[in-house]
Design a protein around this motif. Structure first.
Motif, PDB file in Angstrom:
ATOM      1  N   GLY A 396     -31.058  -8.436  28.856  1.00  0.00           N
ATOM      2  CA  GLY A 396     -29.778  -7.839  29.213  1.00  0.00           C
ATOM      3  C   GLY A 396     -29.734  -7.396  30.659  1.00  0.00           C
ATOM      4  N   GLU A 397     -28.531  -7.371  31.211  1.00  0.00           N
ATOM      5  CA  GLU A 397     -28.296  -6.868  32.561  1.00  0.00           C
ATOM      6  C   GLU A 397     -27.878  -5.406  32.471  1.00  0.00           C
ATOM      7  N   VAL A 398     -28.389  -4.579  33.348  1.00  0.00           N
ATOM      8  CA  VAL A 398     -28.099  -3.150  33.351  1.00  0.00           C
ATOM      9  C   VAL A 398     -27.239  -2.827  34.571  1.00  0.00           C
ATOM     10  N   GLY A 399     -26.102  -2.157  34.321  1.00  0.00           N
ATOM     11  CA  GLY A 399     -25.213  -1.748  35.393  1.00  0.00           C
ATOM     12  C   GLY A 399     -25.553  -0.353  35.902  1.00  0.00           C
ATOM     13  N   ARG A 405     -25.081  -5.154  29.912  1.00  0.00           N
ATOM     14  CA  ARG A 405     -24.084  -6.220  29.929  1.00  0.00           C
ATOM     15  C   ARG A 405     -24.633  -7.501  29.318  1.00  0.00           C
ATOM     16  N   ARG A 406     -23.714  -8.352  28.912  1.00  0.00           N
ATOM     17  CA  ARG A 406     -24.074  -9.634  28.322  1.00  0.00           C
ATOM     18  C   ARG A 406     -24.564 -10.590  29.406  1.00  0.00           C
ATOM     19  N   VAL A 407     -25.431 -11.511  29.010  1.00  0.00           N
ATOM     20  CA  VAL A 407     -25.945 -12.542  29.900  1.00  0.00           C
ATOM     21  C   VAL A 407     -25.769 -13.895  29.216  1.00  0.00           C
ATOM     22  N   THR A 408     -25.953 -14.958  29.981  1.00  0.00           N
ATOM     23  CA  THR A 408     -25.775 -16.297  29.435  1.00  0.00           C
ATOM     24  C   THR A 408     -27.025 -16.735  28.666  1.00  0.00           C
ATOM     25  N   LEU A 426     -34.122  -6.585  21.768  1.00  0.00           N
ATOM     26  CA  LEU A 426     -33.030  -5.728  22.243  1.00  0.00           C
ATOM     27  C   LEU A 426     -32.095  -6.598  23.065  1.00  0.00           C
ATOM     28  N   VAL A 427     -30.840  -6.669  22.676  1.00  0.00           N
ATOM     29  CA  VAL A 427     -29.881  -7.542  23.350  1.00  0.00           C
ATOM     30  C   VAL A 427     -28.566  -6.792  23.509  1.00  0.00           C
ATOM     31  N   PRO A 428     -27.685  -7.262  24.400  1.00  0.00           N
ATOM     32  CA  PRO A 428     -26.338  -6.673  24.492  1.00  0.00           C
ATOM     33  C   PRO A 428     -25.527  -6.980  23.240  1.00  0.00           C
TER      34      PRO A 428
END
Length: 469
Positions: A396-399, A405-408, A426-428
């Motif tokens: 996951g991407e962290v803001g 956030r979601r990722v591809t 652990l996923v978005p």
């Protein structure tokens, strides 16, 4: 008035050979593309009219064109075929670029030996080494074949003469910057020489239906040296990447007229040569019986290939006023962002006053945002001296607000983790279809993600005296 107009037309002007920008006076640096030494003088073009000539080949409806002539032939190296889109197409010109010592010559010599056969001869032309030096390397990596021809030349005319004598199906030139044409002024490796050598070899490849592999040097910034026109002329551009102190090498497609540029080939460089890695994830993991604080696993995408990688972090009390921040395989800016998010959003105090070290295993470089969550959890685990649960991956991407956030490619990442035996992730939110037997925890922010740290064993990071009171 007419005389002044005629004089103005005959006045020489200057043009950039890289981008075509024109000016009335000479400049050392083109203000348009910022390239040095590319502004050259040229006269006013004369007005010419081209008359129609005889057609060499009649135009056909595209459905009647024989596509069998462009069928790819395997190089004998499956990982390289994967990047090329199935193999080498007859008449294709491939530019292979990479830093010195990364393994370009070793890989191409292996390709030359495996591609050679009774029906397909291979010609290896070296301009940087002697023939005996290349023979020593061929003995070491077992790249000896009766249909592999070797020549050491730096003259373009001699190289073209070897093509007439050997009539190869595959030409390998190492490298294009070492060959020069006597008809062109300038030293080997200059823009004019590189353009002339590449143009002559491309014409020969198209006329003969011969595949060509050109080795190109790179600048200190990692870009391909020489005129940008070289990358436009060739059919395929490959970048050879890798840390000189690690075994992993990646071949990444930058341009490919015969396939996609989403594929990445993985290789392992060792004493006996270079071999392809169909399953390279094992290089990036450390197998342990029990989990260790400061480690977290993630799944990164190299092109379309998912790779499981391990992130490690270590925090210690600093002995200097300015704490150290050391990274290896990770972007320093993204690690600093994760530290700020953990301290502000995750309520983990005193991170700013500790020495922090973060790295990846196996020499892999993680630059995509999908590794943010794993980096943050590794830092939090190291700060609290609490290991994460076993067989857990984080994606996951962290803001900056602490949201995940979601990722591809989440489904491909989860499938790869499940194939290697990982059971928790652990996923978005909204990850899509989950592999059977894998437990997935959807997290919305860092607060949810930090709850995976076992409370019974959690030890908070040191706090200030005011916080203890």
């Amino acid at each position: 008035m007419a005389a002044r107009t005629k004089s103005a037309k005959e006045r020489p002007s200057y043009r950039c050979t890289e981008c075509g920008w024109q000016t009335a006076k000479w400049l050392g640096r083109c203000p348009e593309c910022q390239a040095w030494g590319t502004v050259e003088e040229y006269g006013a073009p004369a007005v010419r009219t081209t008359t129609p000539g005889r057609v060499t080949t009649s135009a056909l409806p595209i459905g009647q064109v024989d596509g069998r002539q462009a069928t790819a032939r395997s190089t004998g190296v499956p990982e390289l075929d994967r990047v090329l889109g199935g193999g080498l197409v007859p008449g294709a010109v491939v530019l292979v670029a990479g830093e010195p010592g990364v393994g370009k010559s070793t890989l191409l010599l292996d390709v030359a030996a495996k591609s050679a056969s009774d029906e397909h001869r291979t010609l290896y032309v070296t301009g940087e080494e002697s023939a005996s030096q290349v023979r020593l390397r061929a003995d070491r990596i077992h790249a000896i074949d009766d249909h592999l021809y070797l020549a050491a030349e730096t003259d373009l005319a001699a190289v073209l003469g070897h093509l007439d004598a050997v009539k190869p199906s595959l030409l390998i030139l190492d490298s294009v910057q070492t060959v020069a044409s006597p008809e062109i002024d300038g030293a080997p490796g200059g823009m004019a020489q590189v353009r002339e050598v590449a143009g002559a070899l491309i014409r020969a490849s198209k006329e003969r239906g011969m595949s060509t592999l050109l080795v190109g040097h790179v600048t200190k910034d990692g870009a391909i040296a020489g005129p940008r026109l070289l990358e436009h002329l060739v059919d395929v551009v490959l970048h050879f990447e890798g840390d000189r102190h690690a075994r992993l090498r990646l071949v990444r497609g930058v341009k490919n007229r015969y396939g996609t540029t989403d594929e990445v080939g993985c290789f392992e460089l060792h004493d006996e040569g270079i071999t392809g890695l169909a399953d390279p994830s094992g290089l990036f993991l450390t197998r342990r019986a029990e989990p260790v604080p400061g480690t977290c696993l993630t799944v990164t995408l190299e092109g379309r290939r998912p790779l499981v990688a391990e992130v490690q972090a270590l925090t210690v009390d600093s002995q200097i006023p300015s704490p150290r921040r050391t990274t290896s395989g990770l972007e320093t800016s993204r690690v600093s962002m994760m530290l700020a998010v953990l301290e502000q959003r995750g309520r983990i105090s005193a991170l700013g006053k500790r020495d922090i070290y973060s790295a990846t295993v196996g020499g892999v470089k993680l630059s995509e945002p999908a590794a943010d969550l794993a980096v943050a959890l590794a830092l939090a685990s190291a700060a609290s001296d609490t290991p994460l649960p076993k067989n857990l991956v984080a994606i996951g991407e962290v803001g900056l607000a602490g949201e995940v956030r979601r990722v591809t490619g989440v489904q491909r990442r989860l499938s790869e983790a499940h194939r290697l035996g990982f059971t928790h992730a652990l996923v978005p939110a909204d990850p899509g279809k989950v592999p059977d037997g894998m437990k997935v925890l959807e997290v919305a922010d860092m607060g949810d993600a930090l709850r995976v740290l076992p409370r019974s064993r959690r030890r908070e990071a040191p706090r200030e005296e005011g916080d203890r009171r």
